[in-house]
Design a protein around this motif. Structure first.
Motif, mmCIF file in Angstrom:
data_model
loop_
_atom_site.group_PDB
_atom_site.id
_atom_site.type_symbol
_atom_site.label_atom_id
_atom_site.label_comp_id
_atom_site.label_asym_id
_atom_site.label_seq_id
_atom_site.Cartn_x
_atom_site.Cartn_y
_atom_site.Cartn_z
ATOM 1 N N ASP A 6 0.037 8.735 -1.045
ATOM 2 C CA ASP A 6 0.252 7.732 0.191
ATOM 3 C C ASP A 6 -1.003 7.640 1.054
ATOM 4 O OD1 ASP A 6 2.986 7.518 -0.501
ATOM 5 O OD2 ASP A 6 3.564 9.288 0.442
ATOM 6 N N GLU A 7 -2.131 7.636 0.332
ATOM 7 C CA GLU A 7 -3.184 7.326 1.223
ATOM 8 C C GLU A 7 -3.695 5.775 1.036
ATOM 9 O OE1 GLU A 7 -6.795 9.722 0.166
ATOM 10 O OE2 GLU A 7 -5.792 11.646 -0.045
ATOM 11 N N LEU A 8 -3.030 5.039 -0.030
ATOM 12 C CA LEU A 8 -3.299 3.678 -0.219
ATOM 13 C C LEU A 8 -2.099 2.913 -0.073
ATOM 14 C CD1 LEU A 8 -5.179 1.253 -0.854
ATOM 15 C CD2 LEU A 8 -4.718 1.910 -3.442
ATOM 16 N N PHE A 34 -4.443 4.214 -8.010
ATOM 17 C CA PHE A 34 -3.264 4.613 -8.247
ATOM 18 C C PHE A 34 -2.765 5.989 -7.788
ATOM 19 C CE2 PHE A 34 -2.943 0.777 -10.843
ATOM 20 C CZ PHE A 34 -1.534 0.299 -10.528
ATOM 21 N N GLU A 35 -3.986 6.782 -7.880
ATOM 22 C CA GLU A 35 -3.936 8.226 -7.501
ATOM 23 C C GLU A 35 -3.580 8.209 -6.136
ATOM 24 O OE1 GLU A 35 -7.423 9.917 -9.185
ATOM 25 O OE2 GLU A 35 -6.507 10.246 -11.210
ATOM 26 N N ALA A 72 6.196 2.203 -10.461
ATOM 27 C CA ALA A 72 6.796 3.121 -9.559
ATOM 28 C C ALA A 72 5.828 3.022 -8.217
ATOM 29 C CB ALA A 72 6.986 4.499 -10.070
ATOM 30 N N MET A 73 4.347 3.265 -8.558
ATOM 31 C CA MET A 73 3.294 3.226 -7.558
ATOM 32 C C MET A 73 3.259 2.151 -6.988
ATOM 33 S SD MET A 73 2.475 6.397 -7.250
ATOM 34 C CE MET A 73 4.159 6.893 -7.928
ATOM 35 N N LEU A 74 3.268 0.919 -7.341
ATOM 36 C CA LEU A 74 3.342 -0.414 -6.827
ATOM 37 C C LEU A 74 4.707 -0.524 -5.800
ATOM 38 C CD1 LEU A 74 2.290 -2.505 -9.649
ATOM 39 C CD2 LEU A 74 0.932 -1.846 -7.691
#
Length: 474
Positions: free
Chosen positions: A163-165, A157-158, A187-189
């Motif tokens: 935006d690396e994953l 999640f970090e 929000a990250m998903l």
């Protein structure tokens, strides 16, 4: 507890001398923790601590069993090491009837770890960064394995936030409901370029996905193995066929590999995959598919086909000289929860599980149960009186991360200042919006068990016509 065992002369001196390291440093480290000081810090009566220490140390056999109440803290690994210290002090490890027993939350959590579903381990808990180990797997699989450890879930999640994953293939997980500080997780998903979810139900995470792959239900519709908390590997057998478009997960992954350019997998069966596993995981080497079928399960390590399996671990610590490395004592500092209690957030919230429900409720909310409880926020009698609330009343529950509405329950056994609720009913109470996302840096586990909250009455609210029995969520 450790200091009392030492001062009462209840340690196993022979075991400590022959099987451990770091004892003298540990004795010095725990010296300030008198019974009186520990009572002041923890609220647990000194006499209760003394009784526990003497009972554990003098027992002929003793086990320490724990679950997520120990590990879902920012000190989770330290907590486990503290329990290990007690076993090393008393010799309650490595022999029949005594030991350290982490009880798993689901039937195959142990099996998932065994198979390599960890960012730093290959199958059989072998280190990804070990060149010799990696070479053995590369020879068996005909591919190159990255030499660096991967990310745990928190680190993923970090990485999404950086935006690396950018793409996730999520199998049998519902992080859109199960993550701490879940608004941030959602929000990250949403930021991802691609989210693929493979699951047995249409979870909230699946609803967010670009692609959903319906899968067979492991315990009823698939052949394979499961490994329980005592390391016993057992055969799983399909009782029924998967419904509709649901497919066996082996087949889904196999076909996906072919579509991505690798068609060498050859549609393996569960038995064929298991027999391959045995060639790369020494602790499973003696567990043939045939033996698992005939013997009803075997406990690892079981390195050869004439090995009976291992009913307990660490028996080597009783060999003279000890087989392998000595067991170290760990000096771990006391570190309170990171989500501090203040005048603004004076109550401590911990999440629990109810008997008839499972995780985020995906598999259990679809049937009725006469004993279903857990959607209420359980508080102590004293706190209810202080807040002026009653069982069945709707309230606003806030933390530093957000606020939700919940229904009050009253538990007569709860200590003042402590609250608990389950996370089984996110559609009724989206509890993980307010749980703490402080993380154990050693394990990556979030501190679900220690959020600081505030409870406020709602204007003009009425009691709900529901059954929130006193102590129902205990």
């Amino acid at each position: 507890v450790a200091r009392e065992i030492i001062h009462a002369g209840l340690t196993d001196e022979e075991f400590i001398r022959n099987a451990t390291t770091g004892y003298e440093e540990f004795v010095e480290f725990v010296e300030p923790w008198t019974l009186e000081h520990t009572e002041e810090v923890t609220g647990v009566p000194a006499e209760a601590i003394r009784e526990l220490a003497h009972g554990y140390a003098t027992a002929a056999t003793a086990q320490i069993c724990w679950t997520l109440g120990i590990t879902e803290h920012h000190t989770g690994v330290d907590n486990v090491q503290s329990l290990c210290n007690l076993a090393l002090l008393t010799g309650h490890v490595g022999r029949w009837g005594s030991g350290l027993v982490p009880l798993r939350g689901q039937n195959n959590v142990q099996g998932g770890g065994d198979m390599g579903a960890l960012p730093n381990k290959l199958t059989g808990f072998q280190d990804v960064e070990d060149d010799e180990v990696r070479a053995r797997f590369e020879a068996a699989w005909g591919c190159e394995i990255p030499p660096a450890n991967g990310w745990n879930l928190t680190q993923m999640f970090e990485a999404m936030e950086r935006d690396e994953l950018r793409a996730i293939y999520c199998i049998g997980e519902n992080p859109a409901d199960s993550e701490a500080n879940v608004k941030h997780a959602r929000a990250m998903l949403e930021r991802l370029d691609v989210l693929v979810v493979q699951d047995v139900f249409m979870t909230r995470t699946a609803q967010m996905a670009d692609v959903v792959l319906p899968a067979a239900l492991g315990w009823a519709e698939s052949d394979g193995t499961a490994t329980n908390s005592e390391r016993r590997v057992q055969r799983m057998r399909a009782a029924v066929s998967p419904p509709g478009q649901a497919r066996q997960e082996i087949g889904i992954i196999n076909d996906l590999a072919a579509l991505m350019g690798d068609d060498r997998w050859g549609n393996p069966t569960a038995e064929e995959l298991w027999e391959e596993l045995r060639t790369v995981s020494p602790m499973h080497g003696g567990m043939s598919w045939e033996r698992l079928e005939a013997e009803g399960g075997l406990q690892w390590p079981c390195p050869t086909e004439d090995h009976p399996g291992s009913p307990f671990l660490h028996g080597r610590l009783w060999e003279r000289p000890v087989g392998g490395r000595l067991a170290p004592f760990s000096c771990v500092e006391d570190s309170p929860p990171l989500d501090l209690l203040t005048e603004e957030f004076p109550l401590r919230l911990t999440t629990v599980r109810a008997l008839d429900s499972y995780n985020t409720g995906v598999q259990t909310s679809r049937y009725a149960s006469p004993i279903r409880t857990g959607e209420a926020l359980e508080i102590s009698v004293a706190d209810a009186a202080d807040l002026g609330v009653v069982a069945g009343e709707r309230v606003r529950v806030s933390s530093r991360r957000g606020a939700i509405e919940m229904t009050i329950g009253i538990d007569r056994e709860l200590a003042v200042g402590l609250c608990h609720t389950t996370f089984h009913f996110p559609e009724l109470a989206d509890v993980n919006q307010i749980t703490s996302d402080a993380v154990d840096p050693k394990s990556g586990t979030a501190e679900f068990k220690a959020a600081a909250i505030r409870i406020e009455r709602l204007d003009g609210n009425d009691r709900l016509d529901v059954d929130h029995r006193v102590g129902a969520g205990a």
